[in-house]
Scaffold this active site. Structure first.
Site, PDB file in Angstrom:
ATOM      1  N   SER A   5       0.858  -1.185   0.000  1.00  0.00           N
ATOM      2  CA  SER A   5       0.000   0.000   0.000  1.00  0.00           C
ATOM      3  C   SER A   5       0.901   1.245   0.000  1.00  0.00           C
ATOM      4  O   SER A   5       1.888   1.261  -0.732  1.00  0.00           O
ATOM      5  CB  SER A   5      -0.924  -0.050   1.213  1.00  0.00           C
ATOM      6  OG  SER A   5      -2.049   0.734   0.996  1.00  0.00           O
ATOM      7  N   ASP A  19      -8.468  -5.652  -5.766  1.00  0.00           N
ATOM      8  CA  ASP A  19      -8.045  -4.570  -4.876  1.00  0.00           C
ATOM      9  C   ASP A  19      -8.310  -3.238  -5.570  1.00  0.00           C
ATOM     10  O   ASP A  19      -7.710  -2.945  -6.600  1.00  0.00           O
ATOM     11  CB  ASP A  19      -6.548  -4.714  -4.588  1.00  0.00           C
ATOM     12  CG  ASP A  19      -6.000  -3.527  -3.817  1.00  0.00           C
ATOM     13  OD1 ASP A  19      -6.806  -2.736  -3.295  1.00  0.00           O
ATOM     14  OD2 ASP A  19      -4.763  -3.410  -3.748  1.00  0.00           O
ATOM     15  N   HIS A  59      -6.191  -6.572  -1.492  1.00  0.00           N
ATOM     16  CA  HIS A  59      -5.080  -5.696  -1.123  1.00  0.00           C
ATOM     17  C   HIS A  59      -3.953  -6.456  -0.419  1.00  0.00           C
ATOM     18  O   HIS A  59      -4.154  -7.044   0.635  1.00  0.00           O
ATOM     19  CB  HIS A  59      -5.654  -4.635  -0.189  1.00  0.00           C
ATOM     20  CG  HIS A  59      -4.885  -3.358  -0.154  1.00  0.00           C
ATOM     21  ND1 HIS A  59      -4.631  -2.613  -1.278  1.00  0.00           N
ATOM     22  CD2 HIS A  59      -4.321  -2.688   0.863  1.00  0.00           C
ATOM     23  CE1 HIS A  59      -3.957  -1.524  -0.938  1.00  0.00           C
ATOM     24  NE2 HIS A  59      -3.754  -1.556   0.355  1.00  0.00           N
TER      25      HIS A  59
END
Ligand SMILES: *[C@@H]1O[C@H](CO)[C@@H](O)[C@H](O)[C@H]1NC(C)=O
Ligand SMILES: *[C@@H]1O[C@H](CO)[C@@H](O)[C@H](O)[C@H]1NC(C)=O
Ligand SMILES: *[C@@H]1O[C@H](CO)[C@@H](O)[C@H](O)[C@H]1NC(C)=O
Ligand SMILES: *[C@@H]1O[C@H](CO)[C@@H](O)[C@H](O)[C@H]1NC(C)=O
Ligand SMILES: *[C@@H]1O[C@H](CO)[C@@H](O)[C@H](O)[C@H]1NC(C)=O
Length: 493
Positions: A169, A433, A458
């Site tokens: 991320s 995601d 994710h």
């Protein structure tokens, strides 16, 4: 990262190192992470870090937290650096997760450095707006470089030692940017689910969420969600506040004449789906996530169950997630979100990381998950203007739309957006995601491969492997492993 009322603002997930700023983590952050492996967790360690890397003559310092796992290290082995992100760094990542398997294989020395301003890493006395100017991705990258240089000395590592950065991320973006800006400090990087392209209005987020709902039970789930939000809209228009307050277990009575509260409520309810899609089936249980077994299928089963009306089914989804998160009522008001975002003290129970992260979005990245995409089922109550309003209300009038747009453009110039030029960086994205929409779209060069995992959410590849993992996920983990092996053999250049 996600935030209930702030869902419309930003929902970036934190994988690796971080707990993730999602609604329930407001509570979860305070709990010690469970340790499924029963290995003792490494203690906090402290690094004396510079406050302002852009001013060599400013000698002020502060204590930055980090963790070490040296159990696998053998002299001559590489150093693996997990980059902390927009949340408290969790030592559970020092004993578990896919990178630990790679570390075992390569006799690596492992570090996790907490990101400045998050968790216990406090560069300044408080988070007053004057102090927040020291919070930026550029300062964070310089922190990584200073830390690496110091560890090379402290651990007697010679110049041939290879550092490999890991992150998921926002820290995945940092991993790639670290390789870009400090290629002499880091040999390679594994960048998972990284948003590389800054963009003020991230309306695509709800488009990917919509696709995930559609791919579940055809059109039925999507239609069920759309029907519920349309009924919600009718009730709001009809002034049916009392019933909604009760049905959705709101902490404060709904005032349908207060537009920010209505926006906050609708975006909180949309967030139930956004969060579930983002982390669908990720193996997060080892981090202590209490909703890890609630998937898109769970929500779609409810939305298509035929029990009651569409709005009742939405209330059932809300109730299920509230129970999983241990919430007694739905804290949805704009006022309540602002109270947390205006909290300047690091020690306040209201410091859930949102003041810091939203500041970074207002001053660097944008990424507002607005309702501006047309073909999505959540209505249109949280447009870009709502997100911009939150920047202004939390940090002052300077943080208006023109300011955010200029900051976002500067970020893309600084790092190169999706087209950034780096070597020995692998980008991994998951098809469901929503963040993949800001990621690297295709392999441009054999030195910067993109691995696309069909069917995962994710940062799935960072979590510990499970027997139930998709074959594509297992293959992706192996391919990343082979890349690391090959890159460690390459000479510096
Ligand atoms: C490093 O991780 C391994 C694997 O979980 C664990 O057994 C070991 O205790 C850890 N070492 C330290 C120093 O935390
Ligand atoms: C509801 O919101 C409106 C608009 O912000 C405000 O004028 C009114 O006083 C509020 N009503 C209550 C009961 O708080
Ligand atoms: C998830 O797990 C909890 C406890 O482990 C259980 O009570 C709950 O029913 C499960 N939920 C779903 C949707 O499977
Ligand atoms: C993810 O990577 C795959 C493979 O390169 C690519 O086809 C796909 O478009 C990527 N998705 C996004 C939007 O980044
Ligand atoms: C992804 O997986 C789904 C279901 O397994 C399949 O129908 C689809 O064709 C796959 N897509 C790609 C791009 O491989």
């Amino acid at each position: 990262m996600r935030g209930a009322v702030l869902a419309a603002l930003v929902v970036l997930a934190v994988c690796g190192s971080c707990v993730g700023l999602r609604r329930h983590d407001v509570h979860g952050l305070l709990l010690p992470p469970p340790n499924v492996h029963n290995a003792p967790l490494p203690p906090d360690q402290w690094f004396t870090q510079k406050l302002d890397h852009s001013q060599p003559s400013d000698l002020r310092t502060w204590q930055q937290r980090y963790f070490t796992n040296d159990s696998f290290y053998k002299p001559g082995g590489p150093v693996f650096l997990m980059i902390g992100g927009e949340g408290k760094a969790s030592p559970v990542w020092m004993v578990a997760g896919q990178w630990i398997e790679y570390a075992r294989q390569h006799n690596a020395l492992c570090f996790l450095l907490e990101h400045r301003f998050y968790g216990k890493s406090h560069p300044t006395e408080d988070m007053n707006i004057k102090n927040l100017r020291f919070l930026s991705s550029e300062q964070a990258l310089a922190d990584l470089a200073a830390f690496s240089a110091a560890m090379n000395v402290q651990h007697g590592l010679d110049a041939s030692t290879r550092w490999v950065a890991f992150g998921g991320s926002y820290p995945g973006s940092l991993a790639a940017w670290y390789r870009l800006k400090y290629p002499h400090m880091v040999h390679a990087a594994v960048s998972s689910s990284a948003p590389l392209h800054a963009q003020t209005n991230f309306y695509e987020f709800l488009s990917v969420v919509s696709d995930a709902l559609r791919s579940e039970s055809g059109q039925e789930c999507y239609s069920g969600v759309a029907a519920a939000f349309s009924e919600l809209e009718q009730r709001i228009g009809g002034g049916d506040a009392g019933q909604l307050t009760k049905q959705f277990q709101l902490c404060a009575p709904l005032n349908v004449s207060a537009p920010e509260d209505v926006s906050s409520l609708v975006s909180s309810l949309a967030d139930l789906f956004e969060g579930t899609v983002q982390y669908n089936k990720d193996n997060r249980a080892f981090e202590g996530a209490k909703d890890a077994n609630i998937t898109v299928t769970t929500l779609c089963d409810i939305m298509t169950s035929g029990r009651g009306g569409a709005l009742d089914r939405l209330a059932e989804v809300n109730s299920l997630l509230m129970t999983a998160h241990g919430d007694k009522c739905l804290d949805y008001t704009y006022e309540s979100a602002m109270k947390k975002m205006r909290e300047e003290s690091f020690d306040s129970p209201d410091n859930n990381g949102m003041r810091q992260w939203i500041y970074q979005t207002c001053s660097e990245f944008g990424w507002y998950q607005t309702s501006d995409f047309v073909r999505q089922p959540f209505g249109h109550r949280f447009p870009l203007a709502f997100s911009v309003q939150q920047c202004v209300d939390a940090y002052g009038p300077k943080f208006n739309k023109a300011f955010i747009e200029a900051a976002v453009a500067a970020t893309n110039v600084r790092y190169g957006g999706r087209g950034l030029r780096v070597r020995r960086v692998v980008f991994i994205n998951g098809s469901i995601d929503p963040w993949h929409a800001m990621g690297r779209t295709a392999t441009r060069h054999r030195h910067t491969p993109v691995i696309y995992i069909n069917g995962t959410a994710h940062c799935a590849n960072m979590y510990p492997a499970r027997a139930s993992d998709l074959a594509e996920l297992t293959a992706a983990r192996r391919r990343v492993g082979r890349l690391i092996t090959a890159w460690l053999r390459e000479s510096h250049q």
